[in-house]
Design a protein around this motif. Structure first.
Motif, PDB file in Angstrom:
ATOM      1  N   ARG A  82      -0.547  24.707  30.544  1.00  0.00           N
ATOM      2  CA  ARG A  82      -1.764  25.333  30.038  1.00  0.00           C
ATOM      3  C   ARG A  82      -1.452  26.563  29.205  1.00  0.00           C
ATOM      4  O   ARG A  82      -2.047  26.791  28.137  1.00  0.00           O
ATOM      5  N   MET A  84      -0.165  18.543  24.391  1.00  0.00           N
ATOM      6  CA  MET A  84      -1.238  17.841  25.093  1.00  0.00           C
ATOM      7  C   MET A  84      -0.659  16.773  26.014  1.00  0.00           C
ATOM      8  O   MET A  84      -1.149  16.581  27.142  1.00  0.00           O
ATOM      9  N   LEU A 106       0.541  18.534  29.058  1.00  0.00           N
ATOM     10  CA  LEU A 106      -0.561  18.934  29.934  1.00  0.00           C
ATOM     11  C   LEU A 106      -1.113  17.741  30.700  1.00  0.00           C
ATOM     12  O   LEU A 106      -1.440  17.843  31.890  1.00  0.00           O
ATOM     13  N   ARG A 107      -1.233  16.584  30.031  1.00  0.00           N
ATOM     14  CA  ARG A 107      -1.720  15.388  30.724  1.00  0.00           C
ATOM     15  C   ARG A 107      -0.792  15.009  31.876  1.00  0.00           C
ATOM     16  O   ARG A 107      -1.235  14.698  32.983  1.00  0.00           O
ATOM     17  N   THR A 133      -1.066  17.510  34.746  1.00  0.00           N
ATOM     18  CA  THR A 133      -2.324  17.339  35.471  1.00  0.00           C
ATOM     19  C   THR A 133      -2.249  16.143  36.404  1.00  0.00           C
ATOM     20  O   THR A 133      -2.708  16.205  37.555  1.00  0.00           O
ATOM     21  N   GLN A 151      -9.317  13.605  31.055  1.00  0.00           N
ATOM     22  CA  GLN A 151      -8.633  13.050  29.900  1.00  0.00           C
ATOM     23  C   GLN A 151      -9.529  13.087  28.658  1.00  0.00           C
ATOM     24  O   GLN A 151      -9.068  13.358  27.541  1.00  0.00           O
ATOM     25  N   MET A 160      -9.473  16.560  27.258  1.00  0.00           N
ATOM     26  CA  MET A 160      -8.223  16.822  26.545  1.00  0.00           C
ATOM     27  C   MET A 160      -8.245  16.175  25.166  1.00  0.00           C
ATOM     28  O   MET A 160      -7.795  16.774  24.180  1.00  0.00           O
ATOM     29  N   ASP A 161      -8.737  14.937  25.081  1.00  0.00           N
ATOM     30  CA  ASP A 161      -8.826  14.272  23.778  1.00  0.00           C
ATOM     31  C   ASP A 161      -9.754  15.029  22.829  1.00  0.00           C
ATOM     32  O   ASP A 161      -9.468  15.169  21.630  1.00  0.00           O
ATOM     33  N   ILE A 195     -10.403  18.246  22.882  1.00  0.00           N
ATOM     34  CA  ILE A 195      -9.722  19.479  22.474  1.00  0.00           C
ATOM     35  C   ILE A 195      -8.725  19.187  21.366  1.00  0.00           C
ATOM     36  O   ILE A 195      -8.655  19.891  20.346  1.00  0.00           O
ATOM     37  N   GLN A 196      -7.942  18.128  21.535  1.00  0.00           N
ATOM     38  CA  GLN A 196      -6.949  17.781  20.514  1.00  0.00           C
ATOM     39  C   GLN A 196      -7.625  17.432  19.195  1.00  0.00           C
ATOM     40  O   GLN A 196      -7.180  17.856  18.117  1.00  0.00           O
ATOM     41  N   MET A 250     -11.219  24.472  25.863  1.00  0.00           N
ATOM     42  CA  MET A 250     -10.034  24.752  26.673  1.00  0.00           C
ATOM     43  C   MET A 250     -10.392  25.657  27.837  1.00  0.00           C
ATOM     44  O   MET A 250      -9.874  25.482  28.954  1.00  0.00           O
ATOM     45  N   LEU A 257     -11.978  23.490  30.413  1.00  0.00           N
ATOM     46  CA  LEU A 257     -10.980  22.673  31.094  1.00  0.00           C
ATOM     47  C   LEU A 257     -10.195  23.496  32.101  1.00  0.00           C
ATOM     48  O   LEU A 257      -9.923  23.030  33.225  1.00  0.00           O
TER      49      LEU A 257
END
Length: 842
Positions: free
Chosen positions: A502, A522, A525-526, A529, A568, A571-572, A574-575, A590, A593
């Motif tokens: 993070r 990313m 991070l996945r 997590t 997930q 996260m997608d 955010i990317q 973020m 999250l």
């Protein structure tokens, strides 16, 4: 006048103009350079450059210019050629179709005597005369741009124009008498501006256009004045600042407006203004409450700050409150000098900063002052550099709490090491004591090896006199990591990887990393997590709850849940936002999250466990029930002693009896009683160990007042259970019963506090989400043991049963009274069975 016999007579005018243009071209090519040098020299002379050069430099400069002009003039005249009529005709003829001028000047060479050939020739000349009649003069093209790549001629023209327009009599004396000089017309003049500081957002003022006699400007505004004309013709008087910055001529003046006053320009076309300077107030900052411990030991301090033009930055300055510290054990020596702890306060990334409310969040668990008294001062700074401070507030610097005894001891030894390196030898001795007969004492099996390594680390460096501050800090980090492993096992490693991932992603977002790096972070991070959630699932209780499915089907009564697939998706998103350049949206998502990961819960059936709260309360309720049963069995054992005709024994008598029983001096009845007390003591310690494990788990309301009060109550219950076990081992059943009663009271108090924390959290969630079923969610409570009361409990209005009293408090009193009566052995068996049925569901 054109010769009528001249075949080019019809185009004589165009031919003459073309030839004149060629003359102009060649003159310009020959004279542009010496004329440019002459104009530049004249402009420099007009502005009195020769009077500003030291010594004979002016003569050398003038000689250089004169020589350059003569040389370039001579070269230009030498290259000059007067254009001939034939050259002009050829240029004009090139602009016409079929070269008609050349055809008109030609004569018939063959067949002139042949009538047919002669007729054809005349027809040709007629057509050429018609084409020649269309001739137009060719415009001159000196092509100076190709010969002057540095545009020297334009520089010369600009300099000459400036000299003519701005040469003022008396200052540019040589041109003072030139007609059209601006100075001769306007005389001494001035210009003035007032430029407010940029952070105020106020526009600048042009003094020449201000007709009113008074106006207001912000403090720190820059006043700029320019005087034109003879020095001394215009003077300035002002009382806005202590001094004025001026150039060598005294004609350019600048100063900052610091206080209200007057500006006076004395002289021709002078002016006078009364200027009110608006004071820039000091920024104000205050904490909105005490510094508190949040989830995970993170320090939280809400604050509010304001400034008339906006707060630029802020910081929290934390100093050790040495007078408030209990100077015992490792804190006895004086602490090593440490600089105050300075934490940057969070500021809004965009928007208005004139008034803001934020919360400082910082994990200070590893700081040497963690969990010690400190003084906290907040400081805010505005764009002008002014600083405002809040009064010093006394607080306990929040840090992570450890419940596992060995981990707690290591953290205390670590604190002593960081307090003063003198404690190193004492720390090594205490860690050796921890290793004495330590078989089975540590939940983390590798703990003894790592502790022994820490002891060797200290002793070898003390012997070699190499226990430097760097070595001490390295050892402190090792002890911290070991304490985390002892407290949480492998979960600490998973959490560290998640936090690192993070932090790296947040840093990449701040500096605008490229898409490939964002993709890599990313993915990291996945993965972190997933590992963290898997570790949570492994460490969660495996016992199945037959009511879990029913509760899950009942909706979201346990609070908001988050699934792995939803994480997930975030996260997608955010990317995608970062790849599209929407950095503010990415930063906001973020933050959401991070908040979800900090309060991680997974829905049953989707790869996770429910949010801590309901199950934790049920576990504590079971512990309370077992403690009640253990107290009943202790009371029965005490009654059996009375039934044998004996008296209740105190601790000393019980111990003596135990010793006599071991020596074979008691009968079989005494041996049975002693065996029963040992079994009760063993069960009491097992129950205390279970309560300690529940303390280490996730409990409701962490970081809130109710949660802290509940933890304190569990600590008291833990101590009471330990004392009860010791009393049972010593044969003091009366003391054991008293301690068990204290443990029961503390457990009930803890359950009440955690229940209040759950209710407060449910109300907060319902209020923030606008839940239409808020009233029902708040009414659906739990019993004093933390279990679901069921839908039937929602039908009554407890508030109307006893007006003026708290219905929950009344229910607690009734439950306590029922338990007290049920525990009285002298009551009839039927009454006690009835009372037991009343409290059995709870």
């Amino acid at each position: 006048m054109a010769d009528p016999k001249d075949p080019l007579a019809p185009v004589s005018r165009a031919l003459w103009l073309t030839r004149a243009g060629m003359v102009a071209e060649r003159v310009a090519r020959a004279l542009w350079l010496p004329l440019s040098l002459a104009l530049i020299a004249g402009a420099l002379w007009a502005f009195d450059l020769h009077t500003r050069l030291p010594g004979d430099a002016a003569l050398w400069v003038a000689g250089a210019f004169g020589l350059a002009m003569l040389v370039t003039l001579a070269l230009g005249l030498w290259r000059f050629r007067w254009p001939t009529r034939a050259e002009a005709t050829a240029r004009l003829d090139r602009t016409l179709t079929g070269r008609p001028l050349a055809a008109l000047t030609d004569t018939q060479a063959l067949g002139a005597a042949d009538p047919a050939s002669a007729a054809l020739w005349q027809a040709h000349r007629a057509r050429m005369q018609a084409q020649a009649a269309k001739a137009r003069a060719v415009r001159p093209d000196p092509q100076l741009a190709r010969r002057d790549p540095y545009a020297l001629r334009l520089v010369a023209l600009t300099a000459a124009a400036v000299a003519i327009l701005f040469a003022v009599p008396g200052q540019q004396g040589p041109l003072a008498g030139m007609p059209g000089a601006a100075g001769a017309a306007i005389g001494p003049s001035w210009e003035g501006w007032i430029v407010p500081p940029a952070y105020t957002g106020r526009p600048g003022l042009y003094l020449n256009e201000i007709e009113r006699e008074s106006f207001e400007v912000p403090q720190g505004s820059r006043v700029v004045l320019r005087f034109y004309g003879p020095p001394g013709a215009l003077t300035l008087e002002q009382s806005l600042a202590d001094g004025v910055q001026a150039d060598e001529t005294g004609q350019a003046l600048e100063f900052d407006a610091r206080r209200s006053g007057e500006i006076v320009i004395d002289g021709p076309s002078g002016r006078r203004w009364q200027v009110a300077v608006a004071r820039d107030m000091l920024p104000e900052i205050l904490p909105m409450g005490p510094m508190e411990r949040a989830r995970g030991g993170v320090a939280e301090l809400p604050f509010t700050a304001s400034d008339d033009y906006g707060v630029l930055r802020g910081e929290a300055v934390i100093t050790l409150d040495l007078a408030a510290i209990d100077r015992r054990y490792g804190l006895t020596p004086d602490p090593e000098p440490r600089a105050p702890l300075q934490l940057a306060l969070p500021m809004p990334m965009s928007g208005d900063r004139m008034s803001l409310t934020e919360t400082l969040r910082e994990d200070l668990s590893q700081h040497p002052w963690a969990n010690l008294p400190v003084q906290v001062v907040l400081r805010a700074v505005d764009a002008a550099g002014q600083a405002g401070e809040s009064p010093a507030e006394a607080a306990i610097l929040p840090g992570r709490r450890f419940f596992e005894p060995a981990a707690k001891a290591l953290i205390e030894l670590r604190r002593d090491l960081l307090w003063n390196a003198i404690n190193a030898r004492r720390t090594a001795m205490l860690m050796r004591a921890m290793l004495h007969r330590s078989e089975g004492a540590f939940h983390y099996e590798n703990a003894p090896v790592l502790i022994r390594g820490a002891v060797n680390f200290i002793e070898t460096r003390l012997e070699s006199d190499s226990f430097t501050p760097e070595a001490r800090d390295e050892l402190a980090q090792r002890l911290w990591d070991l304490a985390l492993l002892m407290e949480e096992g492998e979960l600490a490693n998973a959490r560290d990887r998640l936090q690192r991932a993070r932090d790296r992603l947040a840093e990449a977002m701040e500096r605008g990393a490229d898409p490939s790096e964002i993709q890599e972070l990313m993915d990291e991070l996945r993965e972190a997590t997933r590992d963290y959630m898997a570790m949570l699932a492994e460490q969660a209780p495996d016992a199945e709850d037959p009511q879990a499915d029913q509760r899950d089907q009942g909706g979201q009564q346990e609070g908001e849940r988050i699934t792995q697939s939803q994480i997930q998706e975030m996260m997608d998103a955010i990317q995608q936002a970062m790849e599209e350049g929407r950095m503010e949206d990415a930063a906001e998502m973020m933050a959401q999250l991070n908040a979800l990961l900090d309060n991680l819960q997974m829905t049953r059936g989707e790869g996770g466990e429910p949010m801590p709260g309901g199950e934790a309360m049920e576990g504590l309720g079971d512990t309370l029930g077992e403690q009640q049963g253990l107290a009943d069995e202790t009371f029965e054992q005490l009654q059996e002693q009375f039934g044998q005709g004996g008296q209740p024994q105190d601790g000393q008598q019980g111990q003596q009896q135990g010793q006599q029983g071991q020596q074979g001096q008691q009968g079989e009845a005494g041996k049975d009683a002693e065996q029963a007390m040992r079994e009760l003591a063993e069960r009491q310690r097992e129950l205390r160990e279970r309560l300690r494990q529940q303390q280490l788990g996730e409990l409701p309301g962490e970081g809130t007042d109710e949660g802290e009060a509940g933890l304190q109550a569990l600590e008291e219950a833990n101590r009471a259970m330990d004392q009860a076990a010791e009393a049972l081992e010593e044969g003091d059943m009366r003391g054991a019963l008293q301690r068990q009663a204290e443990a029961l009271d503390a457990l009930r108090e803890g359950l009440r506090e955690f229940r209040d924390a759950l209710d407060a959290d449910r109300r907060e969630r319902a209020g923030s989400e606008g839940d239409s079923d808020q009233a029902q969610a708040q009414g659906a409570g739990r019993d004093p043991l933390g279990r679901e009361m069921g839908p039937s409990a929602q039908s009554g209005d407890f508030g109307s049963v006893v007006p003026g009293e708290d219905p929950r408090e009344r229910a607690r009193e009734l439950m306590d009274e029922i338990r007290r009566r049920q525990a009285e052995r002298e009551r009839p068996e039927a009454e006690r069975d009835y009372l037991n049925r009343l409290i059995e569901p709870y």
